[in-house]
Design an enzyme around this catalytic site. Structure first.
Site, mmCIF file in Angstrom:
data_model
loop_
_atom_site.group_PDB
_atom_site.id
_atom_site.type_symbol
_atom_site.label_atom_id
_atom_site.label_comp_id
_atom_site.label_asym_id
_atom_site.label_seq_id
_atom_site.Cartn_x
_atom_site.Cartn_y
_atom_site.Cartn_z
ATOM 1 N N LYS A 63 -6.955 -5.075 -2.989
ATOM 2 C CA LYS A 63 -7.710 -5.627 -1.863
ATOM 3 C C LYS A 63 -8.629 -4.559 -1.295
ATOM 4 O O LYS A 63 -8.445 -3.371 -1.582
ATOM 5 C CB LYS A 63 -6.743 -6.131 -0.784
ATOM 6 C CG LYS A 63 -5.880 -5.011 -0.228
ATOM 7 C CD LYS A 63 -4.870 -5.498 0.773
ATOM 8 C CE LYS A 63 -4.021 -4.373 1.290
ATOM 9 N NZ LYS A 63 -4.757 -3.321 2.023
ATOM 10 N N ASP A 111 0.789 -1.260 0.000
ATOM 11 C CA ASP A 111 0.000 0.000 0.000
ATOM 12 C C ASP A 111 0.811 1.294 0.000
ATOM 13 O O ASP A 111 0.478 2.227 0.745
ATOM 14 C CB ASP A 111 -0.951 0.009 1.213
ATOM 15 C CG ASP A 111 -1.966 -1.140 1.191
ATOM 16 O OD1 ASP A 111 -1.926 -1.956 0.267
ATOM 17 O OD2 ASP A 111 -2.788 -1.202 2.130
ATOM 18 N N CYS A 154 -1.947 -2.512 7.757
ATOM 19 C CA CYS A 154 -1.891 -3.469 6.652
ATOM 20 C C CYS A 154 -0.618 -4.308 6.658
ATOM 21 O O CYS A 154 -0.654 -5.486 6.318
ATOM 22 C CB CYS A 154 -2.100 -2.753 5.324
ATOM 23 S SG CYS A 154 -3.810 -2.163 5.167
#
Ligand code: VGL
Ligand code: ZN
Length: 214
Positions: free
Chosen positions: A117, A19, A162
């Protein structure tokens, strides 16, 4: 921490970059302090790996994890969902927006697979492996296993969300996991970074610095 070099076996090691997107960097909607600082560090790591995988948080508009999708809710508050507690966030990483793009200076040509995701309206997905219901698979574990990868080096944003969830799931799936600490930055609310590091350490995640690898 020892400063010995980490020797990589390119046939069984991969770099998993989590990310590194505009919304998590300076002036993004969910800015992680110093988020963009990981970009040159990760770029320098990439050539040392035979395989590089990248994730993008990739939400539809009106996603359940957005405070704006709930009445009288504020970002960083927690709510109860059918799959358990969920932190609410400012709108971020909306599919197709500039905020959802990977940072423009992050190299992407060495990346083999980009995994998106958090696309399910009703379930958040911090981890690269399982959605927040802890059951719905993204398929990444199977892909890595099929490719013979046994050891994962983790980098990206955010260390305490994450990256943490990805590291914990990777351990649960039996991968060796090394967190490249200087290649990560944390949200760090209410001591969440220290708690995340403790949790990963207990789960057998190893900690390294990028200079040990490069
Ligand atoms: C993340 C909060 C919400 C992350 C993603 O990438 O750590 N954090 N969505
Ligand atoms: Zn998100």
């Amino acid at each position: 921490m020892s400063m010995k070099r980490v020797r990589l076996d390119p046939t069984r090691s991969a770099l998993l970059v989590i990310d590194v997107q505009n919304d998590f960097c300076a002036s993004g909607t969910l800015e992680v302090k110093g988020g963009e600082e990981v970009v040159p560090i990760i770029n320098n790591l990439m050539p040392h790996f035979g395989q590089v995988f990248l994730t993008q948080d990739w939400h539809p508009r009106g996603h359940l994890s957005f405070a704006s999708s709930h009445t009288d809710a504020q970002p960083f508050q927690e709510i109860e969902t059918p799959y358990g507690r969920q932190t609410l966030w400012p709108d971020h990483c909306i599919q197709g927006t500039r905020g959802a793009d990977t940072h423009p200076l992050l190299l992407t040509h060495p990346v083999r697979t980009i995994l998106r995701k958090g696309m399910n309206h009703q379930i958040d997905s911090y981890s690269a492996f399982f959605e927040n219901d802890r059951k719905t698979s993204t398929g990444l574990g199977g892909l890595l296993t099929e490719l013979g990868i046994r050891e994962l080096f983790l980098a990206g944003l955010a260390t305490d969300f994450c990256v943490l969830y990805s590291a914990m799931d990777a351990r649960r799936l039996g991968f060796d996991v090394v967190l490249v600490q200087d290649a990560c930055r944390a949200v760090d609310r209410e001591d969440s970074l220290q708690r995340a590091l403790n949790q990963m350490g207990k789960a057998g995640v190893l900690f390294a610095r990028s200079r040990q690898i490069v």
